[in-house]
Design an enzyme around this catalytic site. Structure first.
Site, mmCIF file in Angstrom:
data_model
loop_
_atom_site.group_PDB
_atom_site.id
_atom_site.type_symbol
_atom_site.label_atom_id
_atom_site.label_comp_id
_atom_site.label_asym_id
_atom_site.label_seq_id
_atom_site.Cartn_x
_atom_site.Cartn_y
_atom_site.Cartn_z
ATOM 1 C CB THR A 48 -0.899 0.238 1.174
ATOM 2 O OG1 THR A 48 -1.584 -1.325 1.311
ATOM 3 C CG2 THR A 48 -2.022 0.959 1.017
ATOM 4 N NE ARG A 50 -2.216 -0.315 6.175
ATOM 5 C CZ ARG A 50 -1.717 -1.128 5.266
ATOM 6 N NH1 ARG A 50 -0.650 -1.920 5.642
ATOM 7 N NH2 ARG A 50 -2.454 -1.599 4.094
ATOM 8 C CG HIS A 75 -7.074 -1.781 2.814
ATOM 9 N ND1 HIS A 75 -6.653 -0.747 2.238
ATOM 10 C CD2 HIS A 75 -6.088 -2.668 2.940
ATOM 11 C CE1 HIS A 75 -5.413 -0.681 1.832
ATOM 12 N NE2 HIS A 75 -4.997 -1.945 2.481
HETATM 13 C C1 NCD Z 1 -3.569 -5.975 3.733
HETATM 14 C C2 NCD Z 1 -3.937 -5.240 5.067
HETATM 15 O O1 NCD Z 1 -3.049 -4.264 5.458
HETATM 16 O O2 NCD Z 1 -5.066 -5.080 5.505
HETATM 17 N N1 NCD Z 1 -2.571 -5.699 3.385
HETATM 18 C C3 NCD Z 1 -2.568 -4.896 2.177
HETATM 19 O O3 NCD Z 1 -2.590 -3.781 2.221
HETATM 20 N N2 NCD Z 1 -2.189 -5.433 0.949
HETATM 21 C C4 NCD Z 1 -3.838 -7.374 4.153
HETATM 22 C C5 NCD Z 1 -2.986 -7.973 5.382
HETATM 23 O O4 NCD Z 1 -2.138 -7.316 5.939
HETATM 24 O O5 NCD Z 1 -3.173 -9.313 5.637
#
Ligand code: NCD
Length: 303
Positions: free
Chosen positions: A62, A111, A139
């Site tokens: 991300t 985040r 997300h």
């Molecule tokens: C996800 C998250 O951070 O929710 N990762 C991501 O952004 N691709 C999934 C995860 O951490 O399992």
């Protein structure tokens, strides 16, 4: 809390991406059409613009895809990927950190481990906030790229059967994706152990729940696998559940099934399946770049 929920659907997504609830089907079509264009041609409409990546939880895809998206569009990024090296470690509040970064950035990608963090940030920020994961909540940009991946892999969304397997309780990607898929004519199946079942609020009549992938693999068009979100599970939890997708499962799966995973994977899909043409998880990352470019162009006013 009521005001927070009300504000979530009222805030236009170009102002702040909080939840997938903010997107209409025409919005999604527009975002995907721009993503299609950005995938084949390069433009730099965001020259002179800056985003801040503010990550209170670990991230590889991300944060780096927002970074790459912004720089490919001609803009700049303030990367705060490890808040322990910022004033957060001195006890600075989220609100103060947001009000600091809005002085330097035209949007903030956030985040955070708290479910209410995005909405707290939106309340004090004068620049767009983009939710890059709020605790076990949502997300939304991942869900958009997941949906885009399904469209690119299958050529359509309507009519498909999507099976989600893994930690459906604490995994925020499946929460957002299931909500987005409700806008289409899609059958949803959930495979999870009792302790990690999809929360009721994301379930609808017509969904089916299963304890074993064998029950549904043969009828699945999209298999979306997630890891157990250990960092969010309170206390020690002993889960007796086999998450791994095996070559035997793939032998029973449709020839055009798309195998997806938001990543990181920690044993759910063996590397030996990477060469299977149905394994879409690396393409999914690439599609995510285009979708995030498309969102940034829409939100930061590029031509
Ligand atoms: C996800 C998250 O951070 O929710 N990762 C991501 O952004 N691709 C999934 C995860 O951490 O399992």
């Amino acid at each position: 809390m009521d005001t927070i929920i009300a504000s979530r659907t009222q805030v236009p997504w170009r102002r702040a991406v909080i939840s997938v609830d903010q997107f209409s089907k025409p919005d999604i079509s527009d975002i995907f059409a721009t993503a299609d264009r950005l995938a084949v041609g390069r433009t730099t409409p965001l020259g002179g613009k800056t985003i801040a990546n503010l990550f209170y939880e670990p991230s590889t895809r991300t944060s780096s895809s927002f970074y790459a998206a912004m720089t490919k569009l001609g803009g700049n990024v303030i990367p705060i990927n490890e808040v322990n090296y910022s004033s957060v470690s001195k006890g600075e509040t989220l609100e103060d950190t947001i009000r600091t970064l809005e002085c330097y950035a035209d949007a903030i990608v956030l985040r955070h481990y708290d479910d209410d963090a995005t909405e707290r940030a939106v309340r004090v920020s004068s620049v767009p906030i983009i939710n890059a994961g709020n605790g076990a909540g949502e997300h939304p940009t991942q869900a958009l790229l997941d949906l885009y991946t399904i469209q690119r892999e299958h050529g359509c969304i309507d009519g498909l059967t999507v099976t989600m397997m893994g930690d459906l309780k604490y995994g925020r990607t499946v929460h957002s994706l299931s909500k987005l898929l409700r806008m289409y004519d899609v059958t949803l199946r959930f495979v999870a152990p009792d302790e990690l079942r999809m929360p009721r609020e994301y379930c609808r009549d017509g969904d089916s729940e299963h304890g074993d992938l064998d029950e549904v693999i043969a009828d699945t068009d999209v298999l979306y696998v997630t890891r157990v979100q250990k960092e969010r599970i309170p206390g020690a939890i002993d889960i007796d559940f086999n998450y791994a997708v095996t070559p035997e499962h793939m032998a029973r799966a449709r020839d055009d099934m798309a195998l997806m995973h938001p990543m990181p994977r920690v044993g759910e899909i063996p590397a030996s399946l990477d060469s299977d043409p149905r394994s879409a998880y690396f393409r999914q990352m690439r599609y995510g770049l285009y979708v995030r470019m498309s969102l940034l162009v829409a939100m930061l006013g590029g031509a």
